[in-house]
Scaffold this motif. Structure first.
Motif, PDB file in Angstrom:
ATOM      1  N   ASN A   1      96.729 -19.402 -50.124  1.00 35.01           N
ATOM      2  CA  ASN A   1      96.197 -20.669 -49.624  1.00 35.01           C
ATOM      3  C   ASN A   1      94.786 -20.505 -49.071  1.00 35.01           C
ATOM      4  OD1 ASN A   1      98.501 -22.001 -50.323  1.00 35.01           O
ATOM      5  ND2 ASN A   1      99.292 -22.229 -48.251  1.00 35.01           N
ATOM      6  N   GLN A   2      94.567 -19.391 -48.367  1.00 37.65           N
ATOM      7  CA  GLN A   2      93.229 -19.118 -47.841  1.00 37.65           C
ATOM      8  C   GLN A   2      92.224 -18.999 -48.991  1.00 37.65           C
ATOM      9  OE1 GLN A   2      92.987 -15.894 -44.967  1.00 37.65           O
ATOM     10  NE2 GLN A   2      90.896 -15.387 -45.617  1.00 37.65           N
ATOM     11  N   PHE A   3      92.623 -18.274 -50.045  1.00 36.45           N
ATOM     12  CA  PHE A   3      91.760 -18.126 -51.215  1.00 36.45           C
ATOM     13  C   PHE A   3      91.491 -19.483 -51.878  1.00 36.45           C
ATOM     14  CE2 PHE A   3      91.906 -17.851 -55.908  1.00 36.45           C
ATOM     15  CZ  PHE A   3      90.661 -17.299 -56.134  1.00 36.45           C
TER      16      PHE A   3
ATOM     17  N   ARG B   1      81.605 -13.350 -51.792  1.00 39.99           N
ATOM     18  CA  ARG B   1      82.061 -12.120 -51.138  1.00 39.99           C
ATOM     19  C   ARG B   1      83.286 -12.375 -50.263  1.00 39.99           C
ATOM     20  NH1 ARG B   1      76.029  -9.790 -49.499  1.00 39.99           N
ATOM     21  NH2 ARG B   1      75.659  -8.635 -51.465  1.00 39.99           N
ATOM     22  N   LEU B   2      83.325 -13.556 -49.621  1.00 34.63           N
ATOM     23  CA  LEU B   2      84.527 -13.926 -48.850  1.00 34.63           C
ATOM     24  C   LEU B   2      85.728 -14.065 -49.776  1.00 34.63           C
ATOM     25  CD1 LEU B   2      83.091 -16.585 -46.339  1.00 34.63           C
ATOM     26  CD2 LEU B   2      83.893 -14.271 -45.797  1.00 34.63           C
ATOM     27  N   LEU B   3      85.502 -14.679 -50.951  1.00 29.85           N
ATOM     28  CA  LEU B   3      86.577 -14.817 -51.940  1.00 29.85           C
ATOM     29  C   LEU B   3      87.069 -13.438 -52.383  1.00 29.85           C
ATOM     30  CD1 LEU B   3      85.130 -17.708 -54.144  1.00 29.85           C
ATOM     31  CD2 LEU B   3      87.245 -17.801 -52.824  1.00 29.85           C
ATOM     32  N   ARG B   4      86.126 -12.514 -52.611  1.00 30.96           N
ATOM     33  CA  ARG B   4      86.492 -11.155 -53.029  1.00 30.96           C
ATOM     34  C   ARG B   4      87.364 -10.473 -51.968  1.00 30.96           C
ATOM     35  NH1 ARG B   4      81.701  -7.271 -52.277  1.00 30.96           N
ATOM     36  NH2 ARG B   4      82.334  -7.866 -50.166  1.00 30.96           N
ATOM     37  N   ASP B   5      86.967 -10.597 -50.723  1.00 31.75           N
ATOM     38  CA  ASP B   5      87.720  -9.943 -49.640  1.00 31.75           C
ATOM     39  C   ASP B   5      89.125 -10.530 -49.514  1.00 31.75           C
ATOM     40  OD1 ASP B   5      85.465  -8.459 -49.162  1.00 31.75           O
ATOM     41  OD2 ASP B   5      84.763  -9.698 -47.483  1.00 31.75           O
ATOM     42  N   THR B   6      89.221 -11.858 -49.633  1.00 33.19           N
ATOM     43  CA  THR B   6      90.538 -12.509 -49.545  1.00 33.19           C
ATOM     44  C   THR B   6      91.432 -12.087 -50.705  1.00 33.19           C
ATOM     45  OG1 THR B   6      89.543 -14.428 -48.451  1.00 33.19           O
ATOM     46  CG2 THR B   6      91.735 -14.720 -49.381  1.00 33.19           C
TER      47      THR B   6
ATOM     48  N   LEU C   1      89.685 -11.667 -59.426  1.00 33.22           N
ATOM     49  CA  LEU C   1      88.730 -10.681 -58.916  1.00 33.22           C
ATOM     50  C   LEU C   1      87.649 -10.373 -59.948  1.00 33.22           C
ATOM     51  CD1 LEU C   1      90.814  -8.047 -56.925  1.00 33.22           C
ATOM     52  CD2 LEU C   1      88.776  -9.236 -56.116  1.00 33.22           C
ATOM     53  N   GLU C   2      88.043 -10.259 -61.189  1.00 38.38           N
ATOM     54  CA  GLU C   2      87.079  -9.969 -62.242  1.00 38.38           C
ATOM     55  C   GLU C   2      86.031 -11.074 -62.350  1.00 38.38           C
ATOM     56  OE1 GLU C   2      86.987  -8.983 -67.062  1.00 38.38           O
ATOM     57  OE2 GLU C   2      88.893  -9.332 -66.026  1.00 38.38           O
ATOM     58  N   VAL C   3      86.489 -12.319 -62.249  1.00 36.83           N
ATOM     59  CA  VAL C   3      85.563 -13.458 -62.301  1.00 36.83           C
ATOM     60  C   VAL C   3      84.609 -13.419 -61.107  1.00 36.83           C
ATOM     61  CG1 VAL C   3      85.385 -15.979 -62.190  1.00 36.83           C
ATOM     62  CG2 VAL C   3      87.154 -14.918 -63.604  1.00 36.83           C
ATOM     63  N   ILE C   4      85.161 -13.196 -59.915  1.00 39.04           N
ATOM     64  CA  ILE C   4      84.339 -13.199 -58.698  1.00 39.04           C
ATOM     65  C   ILE C   4      83.344 -12.040 -58.697  1.00 39.04           C
ATOM     66  CG2 ILE C   4      84.381 -13.034 -56.179  1.00 39.04           C
ATOM     67  CD1 ILE C   4      85.341 -15.718 -57.365  1.00 39.04           C
ATOM     68  N   TYR C   5      83.761 -10.852 -59.150  1.00 36.66           N
ATOM     69  CA  TYR C   5      82.845  -9.711 -59.232  1.00 36.66           C
ATOM     70  C   TYR C   5      81.671 -10.030 -60.159  1.00 36.66           C
ATOM     71  CZ  TYR C   5      85.639  -6.285 -56.641  1.00 36.66           C
ATOM     72  OH  TYR C   5      86.291  -5.595 -55.649  1.00 36.66           O
TER      73      TYR C   5
ATOM     74  N   PHE D   1      85.944 -24.912 -51.537  1.00 44.21           N
ATOM     75  CA  PHE D   1      84.615 -25.068 -50.921  1.00 44.21           C
ATOM     76  C   PHE D   1      83.540 -24.434 -51.792  1.00 44.21           C
ATOM     77  CE2 PHE D   1      81.264 -23.334 -48.145  1.00 44.21           C
ATOM     78  CZ  PHE D   1      80.770 -24.524 -47.621  1.00 44.21           C
ATOM     79  N   TYR D   2      83.858 -23.267 -52.343  1.00 43.74           N
ATOM     80  CA  TYR D   2      82.922 -22.555 -53.222  1.00 43.74           C
ATOM     81  C   TYR D   2      82.536 -23.425 -54.424  1.00 43.74           C
ATOM     82  CZ  TYR D   2      81.373 -18.856 -56.468  1.00 43.74           C
ATOM     83  OH  TYR D   2      80.669 -18.078 -57.363  1.00 43.74           O
TER      84      TYR D   2
END
Length: 373
Positions: free
Chosen positions: A111-113, A85-90, A54-58, A119-120
């Protein structure tokens, strides 16, 4: 047979044997206590992992938002921002699911993440883990979900099958070698150092039978340590461990692809590899003992030989040295988990030939040894 009984009696009278058994039992108890004491860490570990992602994605989101303030029409950055943002929500959903009793939901969200992260990365985003690691995690999680197997910590689990595997792994990768060297490292050299070899050689016994008795006692000791380890682990694991399945997967690399074996298979294969490896080590101990007639020199020669053999271990490239190296399976775990070039059992014929050759050379040298030398 009389020689074998005589050598066995000497071994049983040794205090080092009792010391070794004690070390094995205390070592298994230590593993159980360690695993229990680290359960709070295990519970926090996955949360810490998710929060690190999460820290990386933020940070990524903040960077993309900054770029878009300067270049609001940058399509690539817009796509990266939407995906991040999709990654953050997951990740937020995954972190919340860790507090639920349903163990399947966190795996599904992970797995979803991982699929989103893959893809990201493909569209230019920065991933906190490599694509290879993403593939491994996805395959492992899918296997657990498909077979309805609850995930366990690979090092600090209280599950009986996982704990059993941990103990066998420790015994086969290093424990058996150290314990055996401590107990029978001077099996032959002590005869020279105490000059009792002179008495033995003056007796009406075949010298090859003497070597056979020494080697047999050492192998009996190894199997005794193995049985004690298995029985102690079984009793203590059943008393203090939790239920689980021996069908739990172990991921291996097989001919360039990721594959799975069960813990049952891993335990069996590691014991087989260690048994043949021990036969080689014992043959080296006897050979160097007859050559140097001194425990320290024998130990140094054994360690140097082991280090040279370890240097030439290769699980990734095809090499004639790898196939002919009798110490290729010195660490069974690596031989089992990396089977891209050689299968786990490929070195066994070489080890058998090497062991027999060394024992025959030892017998030949002993036959030519003069009583006064």
């Amino acid at each position: 047979m009389a020689l074998l009984k005589f050598e066995l009696k000497k071994l049983l009278a040794s205090k080092r044997l009792i010391f070794t058994i004690t070390i094995i039992i205390l070592g298994i108890l230590f593993l159980i206590i360690r695993n229990y004491s680290l359960q709070s860490y295990v519970e926090r570990e996955e949360v810490i992992e998710v929060e690190s992602y999460l820290e990386v994605i933020y940070n990524e989101i903040q960077q993309y938002e900054y770029v878009l303030r300067l270049q609001p029409d940058d399509e690539d950055t817009i796509n990266l921002l939407n995906e991040s943002r999709l990654l953050r929500d997951t990740l937020i959903d995954w972190r919340s699911a860790l507090n639920e009793e349903d163990w399947e939901l966190p795996l599904q969200l992970e797995n979803q993440f991982l699929n989103q992260l893959k893809f990201y990365t493909e569209i230019g985003g920065m991933s906190p883990i490599s694509l290879k690691q993403i593939e491994k995690e996805l395959l492992f999680n899918h296997y657990l979900l498909d077979h309805h197997i609850k995930p366990e910590h690979d090092q600090y689990s209280l599950s009986f099958p996982i704990f059993f595997s941990q103990t066998i792994k420790l015994f086969t990768n290093i424990g058996a070698y150290i314990l055996l060297l401590l107990v029978i490292g001077d099996l032959v050299t002590s005869e020279y150092e105490r000059n009792s070899i002179r008495l033995l050689l003056t007796q009406p016994i075949n010298r090859h039978k003497l070597m056979f008795a020494k080697y047999s006692v050492a192998m009996i000791l190894y199997f005794s340590m193995l049985i004690i380890t298995i029985i102690s682990t079984y009793i203590l694991g059943k008393l203090f461990g939790k239920s689980g399945t021996f069908q739990y997967p172990v991921m291996i690399e097989y001919k360039g692809n990721f594959s799975f074996i069960t813990i049952n298979q891993y335990i069996g294969q590691s014991i087989i590899l260690t048994t043949f490896m021990i036969s080689v080590i014992l043959a080296l101990i006897i050979f160097y003992s007859i050559i140097f007639k001194n425990t320290i020199l024998m130990t140094v020669a054994l360690l140097v030989t082991t280090m040279i053999g370890f240097i030439f271990i290769d699980h990734h490239d095809i090499s004639i040295i790898s196939y002919l190296n009798p110490l290729q399976t010195l660490i069974p775990e690596n031989s089992i988990t990396y089977q891209n070039v050689m299968l786990w059992y490929d070195t066994i014929p070489v080890q058998i030939i090497f062991t027999i050759t060394l024992l025959l050379l030892s017998i030949l040298i002993l036959r030519r040894t003069r009583i006064g030398s």
